[in-house]
Design a protein around this motif. Sequence first.
Motif, PDB file in Angstrom:
ATOM      1  N   PHE A  13       8.645   1.100 -13.322  1.00 16.14           N
ATOM      2  CA  PHE A  13       9.176  -0.174 -12.849  1.00 16.14           C
ATOM      3  C   PHE A  13       8.983  -1.241 -13.910  1.00 16.14           C
ATOM      4  O   PHE A  13       7.920  -1.374 -14.499  1.00 16.14           O
ATOM      5  N   HIS A  14      10.031  -2.029 -14.140  1.00 13.99           N
ATOM      6  CA  HIS A  14       9.954  -3.109 -15.110  1.00 13.99           C
ATOM      7  C   HIS A  14      10.637  -4.338 -14.533  1.00 13.99           C
ATOM      8  O   HIS A  14      11.706  -4.235 -13.938  1.00 13.99           O
ATOM      9  N   CYS A  15      10.026  -5.466 -14.707  1.00 17.68           N
ATOM     10  CA  CYS A  15      10.556  -6.716 -14.175  1.00 17.68           C
ATOM     11  C   CYS A  15      10.236  -7.826 -15.165  1.00 17.68           C
ATOM     12  O   CYS A  15       9.107  -7.910 -15.663  1.00 17.68           O
ATOM     13  N   GLU A  16      11.216  -8.637 -15.456  1.00 17.35           N
ATOM     14  CA  GLU A  16      11.030  -9.731 -16.414  1.00 17.35           C
ATOM     15  C   GLU A  16      10.138 -10.838 -15.856  1.00 17.35           C
ATOM     16  O   GLU A  16       9.395 -11.473 -16.589  1.00 17.35           O
ATOM     17  N   GLU A  17      10.263 -11.093 -14.556  1.00 13.75           N
ATOM     18  CA  GLU A  17       9.463 -12.130 -13.925  1.00 13.75           C
ATOM     19  C   GLU A  17       8.284 -11.480 -13.206  1.00 13.75           C
ATOM     20  O   GLU A  17       8.191 -10.277 -13.109  1.00 13.75           O
ATOM     21  N   ARG A  18       7.400 -12.304 -12.690  1.00  9.29           N
ATOM     22  CA  ARG A  18       6.274 -11.780 -11.914  1.00  9.29           C
ATOM     23  C   ARG A  18       6.788 -11.398 -10.543  1.00  9.29           C
ATOM     24  O   ARG A  18       6.897 -12.219  -9.649  1.00  9.29           O
ATOM     25  N   CYS A  19       7.091 -10.140 -10.348  1.00  4.23           N
ATOM     26  CA  CYS A  19       7.742  -9.738  -9.107  1.00  4.23           C
ATOM     27  C   CYS A  19       7.016  -8.602  -8.392  1.00  4.23           C
ATOM     28  O   CYS A  19       7.587  -7.970  -7.525  1.00  4.23           O
ATOM     29  N   VAL A  20       5.769  -8.356  -8.749  1.00  2.00           N
ATOM     30  CA  VAL A  20       5.009  -7.299  -8.082  1.00  2.00           C
ATOM     31  C   VAL A  20       3.709  -7.900  -7.559  1.00  2.00           C
ATOM     32  O   VAL A  20       2.993  -8.574  -8.280  1.00  2.00           O
ATOM     33  N   LEU A  21       3.448  -7.652  -6.294  1.00  2.00           N
ATOM     34  CA  LEU A  21       2.184  -8.048  -5.695  1.00  2.00           C
ATOM     35  C   LEU A  21       1.405  -6.773  -5.425  1.00  2.00           C
ATOM     36  O   LEU A  21       1.918  -5.858  -4.780  1.00  2.00           O
ATOM     37  N   SER A  22       0.206  -6.695  -5.931  1.00  2.00           N
ATOM     38  CA  SER A  22      -0.636  -5.532  -5.643  1.00  2.00           C
ATOM     39  C   SER A  22      -1.828  -5.992  -4.811  1.00  2.00           C
ATOM     40  O   SER A  22      -2.407  -7.044  -5.070  1.00  2.00           O
ATOM     41  N   VAL A  23      -2.143  -5.200  -3.811  1.00  2.00           N
ATOM     42  CA  VAL A  23      -3.245  -5.520  -2.905  1.00  2.00           C
ATOM     43  C   VAL A  23      -4.145  -4.300  -2.801  1.00  2.00           C
ATOM     44  O   VAL A  23      -3.666  -3.195  -2.548  1.00  2.00           O
ATOM     45  N   TYR A  24      -5.444  -4.513  -2.999  1.00  2.00           N
ATOM     46  CA  TYR A  24      -6.426  -3.462  -2.763  1.00  2.00           C
ATOM     47  C   TYR A  24      -7.439  -3.994  -1.768  1.00  2.00           C
ATOM     48  O   TYR A  24      -7.967  -5.096  -1.926  1.00  2.00           O
ATOM     49  N   LEU A  25      -7.724  -3.205  -0.755  1.00  2.00           N
ATOM     50  CA  LEU A  25      -8.744  -3.564   0.227  1.00  2.00           C
ATOM     51  C   LEU A  25      -9.704  -2.404   0.411  1.00  2.00           C
ATOM     52  O   LEU A  25      -9.283  -1.271   0.598  1.00  2.00           O
ATOM     53  N   ASN A  26     -10.982  -2.701   0.375  1.00  2.00           N
ATOM     54  CA  ASN A  26     -12.006  -1.727   0.705  1.00  2.00           C
ATOM     55  C   ASN A  26     -12.207  -1.806   2.215  1.00  2.00           C
ATOM     56  O   ASN A  26     -12.703  -2.803   2.718  1.00  2.00           O
ATOM     57  N   THR A  27     -11.791  -0.784   2.914  1.00  2.00           N
ATOM     58  CA  THR A  27     -11.901  -0.768   4.383  1.00  2.00           C
ATOM     59  C   THR A  27     -12.930   0.244   4.867  1.00  2.00           C
ATOM     60  O   THR A  27     -12.955   0.586   6.049  1.00  2.00           O
ATOM     61  N   ASN A  28     -13.770   0.705   3.978  1.00  2.00           N
ATOM     62  CA  ASN A  28     -14.762   1.728   4.298  1.00  2.00           C
ATOM     63  C   ASN A  28     -15.792   1.177   5.290  1.00  2.00           C
ATOM     64  O   ASN A  28     -16.582   0.300   4.953  1.00  2.00           O
ATOM     65  N   PRO A  29     -15.824   1.690   6.510  1.00  2.00           N
ATOM     66  CA  PRO A  29     -16.776   1.182   7.502  1.00  2.00           C
ATOM     67  C   PRO A  29     -18.234   1.489   7.152  1.00  2.00           C
ATOM     68  O   PRO A  29     -19.142   0.834   7.667  1.00  2.00           O
ATOM     69  N   ALA A  30     -18.468   2.449   6.267  1.00  2.00           N
ATOM     70  CA  ALA A  30     -19.837   2.782   5.862  1.00  2.00           C
ATOM     71  C   ALA A  30     -20.375   1.788   4.824  1.00  2.00           C
ATOM     72  O   ALA A  30     -21.577   1.733   4.589  1.00  2.00           O
ATOM     73  N   ASP A  31     -19.499   1.013   4.210  1.00  2.00           N
ATOM     74  CA  ASP A  31     -19.907   0.020   3.211  1.00  2.00           C
ATOM     75  C   ASP A  31     -20.537  -1.170   3.935  1.00  2.00           C
ATOM     76  O   ASP A  31     -19.908  -1.778   4.804  1.00  2.00           O
ATOM     77  N   PRO A  32     -21.781  -1.530   3.594  1.00  2.00           N
ATOM     78  CA  PRO A  32     -22.450  -2.642   4.284  1.00  2.00           C
ATOM     79  C   PRO A  32     -21.684  -3.965   4.168  1.00  2.00           C
ATOM     80  O   PRO A  32     -21.791  -4.821   5.039  1.00  2.00           O
ATOM     81  N   ASP A  33     -20.901  -4.137   3.111  1.00  2.00           N
ATOM     82  CA  ASP A  33     -20.136  -5.373   2.940  1.00  2.00           C
ATOM     83  C   ASP A  33     -18.896  -5.416   3.828  1.00  2.00           C
ATOM     84  O   ASP A  33     -18.232  -6.448   3.917  1.00  2.00           O
ATOM     85  N   LYS A  79      -0.060  -2.309  11.156  1.00  2.00           N
ATOM     86  CA  LYS A  79       0.516  -1.101  11.746  1.00  2.00           C
ATOM     87  C   LYS A  79      -0.363   0.125  11.491  1.00  2.00           C
ATOM     88  O   LYS A  79      -0.448   1.028  12.319  1.00  2.00           O
ATOM     89  N   ASN A  80      -1.033   0.150  10.337  1.00  2.00           N
ATOM     90  CA  ASN A  80      -1.808   1.327   9.932  1.00  2.00           C
ATOM     91  C   ASN A  80      -3.315   1.101   9.909  1.00  2.00           C
ATOM     92  O   ASN A  80      -4.034   1.930   9.354  1.00  2.00           O
ATOM     93  N   GLN A  81      -3.806   0.029  10.500  1.00  2.00           N
ATOM     94  CA  GLN A  81      -5.220  -0.299  10.341  1.00  2.00           C
ATOM     95  C   GLN A  81      -6.171   0.764  10.894  1.00  2.00           C
ATOM     96  O   GLN A  81      -7.279   0.917  10.385  1.00  2.00           O
ATOM     97  N   ASN A  82      -5.747   1.532  11.855  1.00  2.00           N
ATOM     98  CA  ASN A  82      -6.617   2.591  12.386  1.00  2.00           C
ATOM     99  C   ASN A  82      -6.696   3.789  11.448  1.00  2.00           C
ATOM    100  O   ASN A  82      -7.582   4.631  11.605  1.00  2.00           O
ATOM    101  N   ASP A  83      -5.787   3.881  10.493  1.00  2.00           N
ATOM    102  CA  ASP A  83      -5.778   4.993   9.548  1.00  2.00           C
ATOM    103  C   ASP A  83      -6.422   4.633   8.215  1.00  2.00           C
ATOM    104  O   ASP A  83      -6.487   5.465   7.321  1.00  2.00           O
ATOM    105  N   LEU A  84      -6.887   3.411   8.055  1.00  2.00           N
ATOM    106  CA  LEU A  84      -7.462   2.955   6.785  1.00  2.00           C
ATOM    107  C   LEU A  84      -8.952   3.285   6.757  1.00  2.00           C
ATOM    108  O   LEU A  84      -9.792   2.453   7.008  1.00  2.00           O
TER     109      LEU A  84
END
Length: 91
Positions: A13-33, A79-84
């Motif tokens: 994928f290539h885009c001249e403008e800033r056109c990609v949003l990336s999101v990372y979430l740590n949803t690990n219930p075992a993580d104390p944070d 929609k997918n929060q129970n699968d994360l």
Amino acid sequence: MSVSEELQTLKDFHCEERCVLSVYLNTNPADPDQQQGAWKIHLKTGFKRLEEYLNASDDKKELAAFKKAKEKVTAEIEKNQNDLKKGVVIF
């Protein structure tokens, strides 16, 4: 589409403008944070900060694109929060 094909599509994928949003979430219930769904607060706070930056930049086009992407990301996560089980990465 296999994961390797999807990754290749992202690499190509290539885009001249800033056109990609990336999101990372740590949803690990075992993580104390991440106890009691703290990742939901992190997501909301991150989106709020991005929106503040875009409002300050006064780029109406980018702000509108962000709001549209934010709605899609939020809907997909809800929609997918129970699968994360450990985390999620969205582009």
